[in-house]
Scaffold this active site. Sequence first.
Site, PDB file in Angstrom:
ATOM      1  N   ALA A   8       0.829  -1.210   0.000  1.00  0.00           N
ATOM      2  CA  ALA A   8       0.000   0.000   0.000  1.00  0.00           C
ATOM      3  C   ALA A   8       0.861   1.257   0.000  1.00  0.00           C
ATOM      4  O   ALA A   8       0.975   1.948   1.002  1.00  0.00           O
ATOM      5  CB  ALA A   8      -0.942  -0.007   1.202  1.00  0.00           C
ATOM      6  N   GLY A   9       1.464   1.555  -1.154  1.00  0.00           N
ATOM      7  CA  GLY A   9       2.179   2.802  -1.321  1.00  0.00           C
ATOM      8  C   GLY A   9       1.232   3.880  -1.785  1.00  0.00           C
ATOM      9  O   GLY A   9       0.107   4.001  -1.299  1.00  0.00           O
ATOM     10  N   ILE A  11      -0.393   4.618  -4.902  1.00  0.00           N
ATOM     11  CA  ILE A  11      -1.614   4.247  -5.612  1.00  0.00           C
ATOM     12  C   ILE A  11      -2.487   3.340  -4.749  1.00  0.00           C
ATOM     13  O   ILE A  11      -3.706   3.522  -4.652  1.00  0.00           O
ATOM     14  CB  ILE A  11      -1.289   3.574  -6.958  1.00  0.00           C
ATOM     15  CG1 ILE A  11      -0.598   4.570  -7.887  1.00  0.00           C
ATOM     16  CG2 ILE A  11      -2.552   3.016  -7.605  1.00  0.00           C
ATOM     17  CD1 ILE A  11      -1.421   5.805  -8.228  1.00  0.00           C
ATOM     18  N   LYS A 205      -1.045   2.383 -22.462  1.00  0.00           N
ATOM     19  CA  LYS A 205      -0.263   2.959 -21.363  1.00  0.00           C
ATOM     20  C   LYS A 205       1.211   2.589 -21.492  1.00  0.00           C
ATOM     21  O   LYS A 205       2.100   3.434 -21.326  1.00  0.00           O
ATOM     22  CB  LYS A 205      -0.809   2.511 -20.013  1.00  0.00           C
ATOM     23  CG  LYS A 205      -0.052   3.188 -18.866  1.00  0.00           C
ATOM     24  CD  LYS A 205      -0.656   2.954 -17.523  1.00  0.00           C
ATOM     25  CE  LYS A 205       0.135   3.764 -16.491  1.00  0.00           C
ATOM     26  NZ  LYS A 205      -0.294   3.484 -15.112  1.00  0.00           N
ATOM     27  N   ASN A 213      10.228   6.262 -20.041  1.00  0.00           N
ATOM     28  CA  ASN A 213      10.886   5.886 -18.793  1.00  0.00           C
ATOM     29  C   ASN A 213      12.374   5.608 -18.973  1.00  0.00           C
ATOM     30  O   ASN A 213      13.200   6.220 -18.297  1.00  0.00           O
ATOM     31  CB  ASN A 213      10.171   4.690 -18.156  1.00  0.00           C
ATOM     32  CG  ASN A 213       9.065   5.103 -17.218  1.00  0.00           C
ATOM     33  OD1 ASN A 213       9.263   5.215 -16.019  1.00  0.00           O
ATOM     34  ND2 ASN A 213       7.888   5.337 -17.759  1.00  0.00           N
ATOM     35  N   SER A 274       8.762   7.345 -13.303  1.00  0.00           N
ATOM     36  CA  SER A 274       9.001   6.457 -12.163  1.00  0.00           C
ATOM     37  C   SER A 274      10.388   5.835 -12.239  1.00  0.00           C
ATOM     38  O   SER A 274      11.046   5.625 -11.211  1.00  0.00           O
ATOM     39  CB  SER A 274       7.930   5.368 -12.110  1.00  0.00           C
ATOM     40  OG  SER A 274       7.942   4.582 -13.288  1.00  0.00           O
ATOM     41  N   GLU A 286      11.989  -0.608 -13.090  1.00  0.00           N
ATOM     42  CA  GLU A 286      11.042  -1.488 -13.783  1.00  0.00           C
ATOM     43  C   GLU A 286      11.456  -1.729 -15.242  1.00  0.00           C
ATOM     44  O   GLU A 286      10.623  -1.659 -16.148  1.00  0.00           O
ATOM     45  CB  GLU A 286       9.643  -0.882 -13.745  1.00  0.00           C
ATOM     46  CG  GLU A 286       9.005  -0.840 -12.384  1.00  0.00           C
ATOM     47  CD  GLU A 286       7.605  -0.252 -12.435  1.00  0.00           C
ATOM     48  OE1 GLU A 286       6.636  -1.021 -12.273  1.00  0.00           O
ATOM     49  OE2 GLU A 286       7.474   0.957 -12.653  1.00  0.00           O
TER      50      GLU A 286
END
Length: 325
Positions: A8-9, A11, A205, A213, A274, A286
Amino acid sequence: MRICVFGAGAIGGLMAAKLAAKGDVEVTVVARGPHLEAMQAQGLTLRSEGNEITVPVRAVASAKEAGPQDYVVVTLKAHSLPGAAEQMQPLLGPETAIVSAVNGIPWWYFFSFGGAHEGRLVESVDPGGIVTRLLPPSRAIGCIVYPAAEVSEPGVIEHTYGDRFTLGEPSGERTPRIQALSEALIAAGFKAPIRPKIRDEIWVKLWGNMAFNPISALTTATLDVVIGDAGQRGVARAMMLEGQEVAQKLGVRFAIDVDKRIAGAAEVGAHKTSMLQDLERGRPMEIDALLGSVVELAELVEVPVPTCRTVLALVRARARAAGCY
């Protein structure tokens, strides 16, 4: 309805806070460190559009404490999922759905895909099939995340923009479980459309993320600079066209053209991607979910992607040098 947000960061915290504020969903968050301690002590605070709310949530350090759920919303970075899949097992009852709110190509991509590629593993995000074994794709619901948020301090989420979580079953069906989830999110104040072709939205997306990125990580430029500089924009556009050809070979249809997608990204402004944020903070990047997976799928459908391969090699080298890969 029991919904657990695992990881639970920003978003996940945004989703948890609004669901908890609605009051008719039992919300549990699995977190760690000061963020967990703050939520346990004083609840979860959401700041959005000039408003601030603080809601009590059940915040725990482990899935075992949370117990079986109806839905598990996974908001981890993709590279964390193989290691976290074992930890998530206590959350899974016989009918538990896993809401995959993770950037990039998901581990379940070829489940209910049909044709020659049905059931194929995507090694870039599911090495050796570990995620598929522990989190069966039959449990998965696709979720495309559009909001932007950050954890400004422990227990506090700053919501910047966006309110849409697009949902889709891998099979394209409108099942009772996805309908119930959509209704819960809408009741909490989100837009949560159900799409029959969720992979099309995954690619729209990913289309920007796969290019902007890694380029931003290599150049340390914000998104407006990447798009405003002719050289960087040209590299990004070439990567996106290569990715588009890969996706189309897999049956994806793009509702917009590449230049309109770039123009949409330009509207975000001076944003640090990110991947650049992770590089600056010394965190794993990522790379494989956003670009390595595209190159892997390009090999599968025999599409040459020379620009993507070059940028992938460079950003992996950059990440290794920084201890982020």
